[in-house]
Design a protein around this motif. Structure first.
Motif, PDB file in Angstrom:
ATOM      1  N   GLY A 272     -16.829  -7.761   7.336  1.00  0.00           N
ATOM      2  CA  GLY A 272     -16.074  -8.147   6.150  1.00  0.00           C
ATOM      3  C   GLY A 272     -16.615  -7.554   4.871  1.00  0.00           C
ATOM      4  N   GLU A 273     -17.867  -7.122   4.880  1.00  0.00           N
ATOM      5  CA  GLU A 273     -18.471  -6.519   3.696  1.00  0.00           C
ATOM      6  C   GLU A 273     -18.846  -5.051   3.924  1.00  0.00           C
ATOM      7  N   ALA A 274     -19.119  -4.692   5.168  1.00  0.00           N
ATOM      8  CA  ALA A 274     -19.539  -3.315   5.469  1.00  0.00           C
ATOM      9  C   ALA A 274     -18.753  -2.760   6.649  1.00  0.00           C
ATOM     10  N   ASP A 275     -17.449  -3.033   6.682  1.00  0.00           N
ATOM     11  CA  ASP A 275     -16.599  -2.516   7.755  1.00  0.00           C
ATOM     12  C   ASP A 275     -15.997  -1.163   7.415  1.00  0.00           C
ATOM     13  N   GLY A 276     -16.349  -0.631   6.261  1.00  0.00           N
ATOM     14  CA  GLY A 276     -15.851   0.673   5.861  1.00  0.00           C
ATOM     15  C   GLY A 276     -16.622   1.797   6.537  1.00  0.00           C
ATOM     16  N   ILE A 277     -16.218   3.011   6.229  1.00  0.00           N
ATOM     17  CA  ILE A 277     -16.837   4.195   6.828  1.00  0.00           C
ATOM     18  C   ILE A 277     -16.737   5.328   5.813  1.00  0.00           C
ATOM     19  N   CYS A 278     -17.677   6.243   5.847  1.00  0.00           N
ATOM     20  CA  CYS A 278     -17.634   7.391   4.940  1.00  0.00           C
ATOM     21  C   CYS A 278     -17.876   8.662   5.725  1.00  0.00           C
ATOM     22  N   ILE A 279     -16.971   9.616   5.588  1.00  0.00           N
ATOM     23  CA  ILE A 279     -17.096  10.919   6.248  1.00  0.00           C
ATOM     24  C   ILE A 279     -17.247  11.981   5.162  1.00  0.00           C
ATOM     25  N   THR A 280     -18.304  12.743   5.256  1.00  0.00           N
ATOM     26  CA  THR A 280     -18.490  13.856   4.328  1.00  0.00           C
ATOM     27  C   THR A 280     -17.837  15.092   4.922  1.00  0.00           C
ATOM     28  N   CYS A 281     -16.796  15.569   4.262  1.00  0.00           N
ATOM     29  CA  CYS A 281     -15.985  16.663   4.787  1.00  0.00           C
ATOM     30  C   CYS A 281     -16.228  17.941   3.980  1.00  0.00           C
ATOM     31  N   LEU A 282     -16.631  18.984   4.675  1.00  0.00           N
ATOM     32  CA  LEU A 282     -16.847  20.285   4.040  1.00  0.00           C
ATOM     33  C   LEU A 282     -15.516  21.003   3.892  1.00  0.00           C
ATOM     34  N   VAL A 283     -15.193  21.379   2.662  1.00  0.00           N
ATOM     35  CA  VAL A 283     -13.937  22.075   2.364  1.00  0.00           C
ATOM     36  C   VAL A 283     -14.277  23.345   1.580  1.00  0.00           C
ATOM     37  N   TYR A 284     -13.552  24.402   1.880  1.00  0.00           N
ATOM     38  CA  TYR A 284     -13.824  25.701   1.273  1.00  0.00           C
ATOM     39  C   TYR A 284     -12.598  26.146   0.468  1.00  0.00           C
TER      40      TYR A 284
END
Length: 326
Positions: A272-284
């Motif tokens: 409920g507080e840390a159910d998120g996610i973060c993806i670092t996406c490399l874009v050119y």
């Protein structure tokens, strides 16, 4: 504002498959998302699936036979839903153990799939470290049995003694073929990232855009203040979000090539507080434009080894493949 050495250290952390401690645990660039924020809660409004493609020394892949009534008797990769208060690593370890009887160490995320940020599947590879392969005598609600199979074009073949021929070897879904092919390529490659999730807590479904800007011989990255822009992708297409982000930074959208993911961050705890996610996406991107928005800036990379490492990441397909279903 971070000094030059701090900025280059920050950039290198991602190129090495990591992420700094969660200095920015929420999205901080408003690209015009939902009219009201939604609290992300696993199994309520977001679902994460984990899967594992394990390859032994004989180049066989581990499969399990389904016990669920809807697909009983068919074969699939060990996979399942992440539970509340569970990390991705914990979930994939549990699923492999429950469905195959084997213990393993996750060594790398090899494929990420997303549907508008509401559903994600994270596929791992790794090394078996113990346990006992499940047999039909140990069948339960998780699976009927598990077995190592040779594969052809990503599918198990009939070259396994005591198992049915290809015509009778029922596969639960054909999507396993691409995952198996990715795992085989990963095993054969030498330059791929060995990335496992970083235990940083997030409350949102985020893409951190690592935007590399090439302008003739110059190589720069786009920063929002002192860090890469962090954008909410829940119920949104990341490609459209990227267009909005570049329009904010440069005054009009800039076409970019999504290379893949450099890191993934998630803890799942507390629910409920840390159910998120973060993806670092490399874009050119290639452009001679400069930011027109004072909140954004280009940082030119001049340090030779860092510049070369970034270019190699783009050219050699080093990052984790990300498939965005529309």
């Amino acid at each position: 504002m971070a000094g030059i050495s701090d900025t280059e250290s920050y950039i290198r952390t991602f190129l090495d498959g990591g992420a700094p401690s969660a200095r920015h645990p929420k999205c901080d660039v408003d690209c015009g998302g939902l009219s009201a924020p939604i609290k992300i809660a696993l199994r309520d409004n977001v679902s994460y699936i984990v899967a594992a493609v394990l390859i032994n020394e004989a180049d066989e892949v581990l499969f399990m036979q389904e016990a669920k009534a809807s697909c009983k008797g068919s074969w699939y990769l060990p996979a399942g839903r992440v539970e509340r208060n569970e990390s991705l690593d914990e979930a994939v370890y549990r699923e492999v153990l429950e469905e195959t009887g084997l213990e393993f160490t996750p060594t790398a995320v090899i494929f990420i799939e997303s549907i508008q940020g509401t559903w994600m599947r994270v596929t791992y590879t790794g090394h078996v470290t113990g346990g006992k392969l499940k047999t039909t005598e140990e069948a339960d609600k998780e699976s009927l049995q598990a077995a190592w199979f040779p594969v052809k074009d990503g599918f198990p073949t009939d070259e396994k003694d005591g198992f049915p021929t290809d015509e009778n070897l029922i596969i639960r879904a054909p999507d396993i073929a691409e995952l198996v092919k990715v795992a085989v390529r990963y095993k054969e490659s030498k330059g791929k990232l060995a990335t496992v999730p970083v235990l940083n807590p997030y409350s949102d479904i985020c893409f951190r855009f690592f935007i590399t800007v090439l302008n003739r011989s110059k190589v720069s990255v786009l920063l929002y203040g002192d860090h890469f822009p962090l954008v909410d992708i829940y119920l949104r297409n990341p490609h459209k979000v990227f267009a909005t982000l570049t329009a904010m930074a440069f005054g009009s959208p800039v076409v970019g090539e999504f290379i893949g993911a450099l890191s993934i961050e998630h803890t799942g705890k507390p629910h409920g507080e840390a159910d998120g996610i973060c993806i670092t996406c490399l874009v050119y991107i290639e452009t001679d434009k400069l930011p027109t928005n004072s909140e954004f800036r280009l940082y030119e990379i001049e340090e030779p080894s860092l510049k070369n490492e970034l270019l190699q990441s783009i050219q050699n397909d080093k990052p984790i493949p990300v498939f965005i279903r529309r």
